[in-house]
Design an enzyme around this catalytic site. Structure first.
Site, PDB file in Angstrom:
ATOM      1  N   GLY A 163       0.833  -1.188   0.000  1.00  0.00           N
ATOM      2  CA  GLY A 163       0.000   0.000   0.000  1.00  0.00           C
ATOM      3  C   GLY A 163       0.872   1.243   0.000  1.00  0.00           C
ATOM      4  O   GLY A 163       2.023   1.195   0.429  1.00  0.00           O
ATOM      5  N   GLN A 208       3.094   9.759   1.172  1.00  0.00           N
ATOM      6  CA  GLN A 208       4.350   9.032   1.014  1.00  0.00           C
ATOM      7  C   GLN A 208       5.030   9.365  -0.312  1.00  0.00           C
ATOM      8  O   GLN A 208       6.221   9.097  -0.472  1.00  0.00           O
ATOM      9  CB  GLN A 208       4.127   7.527   1.107  1.00  0.00           C
ATOM     10  N   CYS A 214       7.246  -0.455   6.633  1.00  0.00           N
ATOM     11  CA  CYS A 214       6.735   0.720   5.944  1.00  0.00           C
ATOM     12  C   CYS A 214       7.762   1.175   4.922  1.00  0.00           C
ATOM     13  O   CYS A 214       8.962   1.213   5.231  1.00  0.00           O
ATOM     14  CB  CYS A 214       6.467   1.830   6.958  1.00  0.00           C
ATOM     15  N   LEU A 215       7.301   1.525   3.744  1.00  0.00           N
ATOM     16  CA  LEU A 215       8.208   2.008   2.708  1.00  0.00           C
ATOM     17  C   LEU A 215       8.907   3.295   3.127  1.00  0.00           C
ATOM     18  O   LEU A 215      10.000   3.583   2.657  1.00  0.00           O
ATOM     19  CB  LEU A 215       7.446   2.229   1.392  1.00  0.00           C
ATOM     20  N   HIS A 245      -2.953   0.874   8.499  1.00  0.00           N
ATOM     21  CA  HIS A 245      -1.647   1.495   8.271  1.00  0.00           C
ATOM     22  C   HIS A 245      -1.773   2.707   7.340  1.00  0.00           C
ATOM     23  O   HIS A 245      -1.269   3.791   7.653  1.00  0.00           O
ATOM     24  CB  HIS A 245      -0.717   0.428   7.662  1.00  0.00           C
ATOM     25  N   GLU A 246      -2.447   2.527   6.206  1.00  0.00           N
ATOM     26  CA  GLU A 246      -2.560   3.611   5.227  1.00  0.00           C
ATOM     27  C   GLU A 246      -3.423   4.756   5.745  1.00  0.00           C
ATOM     28  O   GLU A 246      -3.103   5.924   5.518  1.00  0.00           O
ATOM     29  CB  GLU A 246      -3.069   3.088   3.881  1.00  0.00           C
ATOM     30  N   HIS A 250      -1.273   6.909   7.923  1.00  0.00           N
ATOM     31  CA  HIS A 250      -0.412   7.834   7.171  1.00  0.00           C
ATOM     32  C   HIS A 250      -1.146   9.135   6.866  1.00  0.00           C
ATOM     33  O   HIS A 250      -0.577  10.217   7.001  1.00  0.00           O
ATOM     34  CB  HIS A 250       0.034   7.207   5.847  1.00  0.00           C
TER      35      HIS A 250
END
Length: 183
Positions: free
Chosen positions: A62, A67, A110-111, A152-153, A156
């Protein structure tokens, strides 16, 4: 959300778009709550396409708009639920309307915090409501890993990073690892 699997590299398919650089922890855009999308146009469609390409290029499950440096409430996803069903899509102006069920503590990455993962508590079930790129209402319900991804998303977009939900030893370990990277 990061997902390091060999199969993810082939998920790009026939999508249009351009990969954008992932913003890393420390970038203020990740700590700022995102604004609602008010204009549903070609620019939003390009953003969603670019987010998908970026997610696939980075081998993620995701990606939230902030991000990739855009402070708008939107995210994309491609991950499996607890029954092995693949879920692919996007949500604009998402609202996490339910996060419930068993609280599971599992590794999460996480990216925007590359190369790290920590045992992170997330609920086993999540529901997100919002709209699609055309403004049509959507409701996305997930279990297992997909529920984790939705939570998670959404985090963000509120200016949070997954390490914010850690506590105790896991949080201390994460903070030490992040400090060590920044030396």
């Amino acid at each position: 959300m990061s997902k390091k699997t060999p199969a993810a590299a082939g998920r790009r398919g026939e999508r249009r778009g351009t990969a954008r650089p992932i913003r890393l922890l420390g970038d203020p855009v990740l700590r700022t709550g995102c604004d609602p999308v008010r204009t549903f146009d070609a620019a939003l469609e390009r953003l969603i396409d670019d987010m998908f390409i970026t997610m696939y290029e980075e081998d993620g499950a995701g990606v939230a708009a902030n991000q990739v440096g855009v402070g708008l409430r939107a995210f994309v996803y491609d991950c499996k639920d607890d029954r092995g069903r693949r879920n692919v899509g996007h949500v604009v102006n998402p609202v996490l309307v339910a996060a419930d069920g068993e609280l599971l503590v599992e590794p999460e990455g996480c990216l925007s915090v590359p190369g790290m993962n920590f045992p992170t508590p997330r609920y086993a079930h999540a529901v997100v409501e919002g709209v699609d790129v055309k403004g049509k209402p959507v409701r996305v319900e997930g279990t297992g890993y997909f529920a984790r991804c939705l939570q998670h998303e959404c985090g963000h977009l509120n200016g949070d990073v997954y390490i914010d939900v850690l506590s105790g030893d896991a949080r201390r370990e994460a903070m030490r690892a992040i400090r060590a990277l920044n030396r």
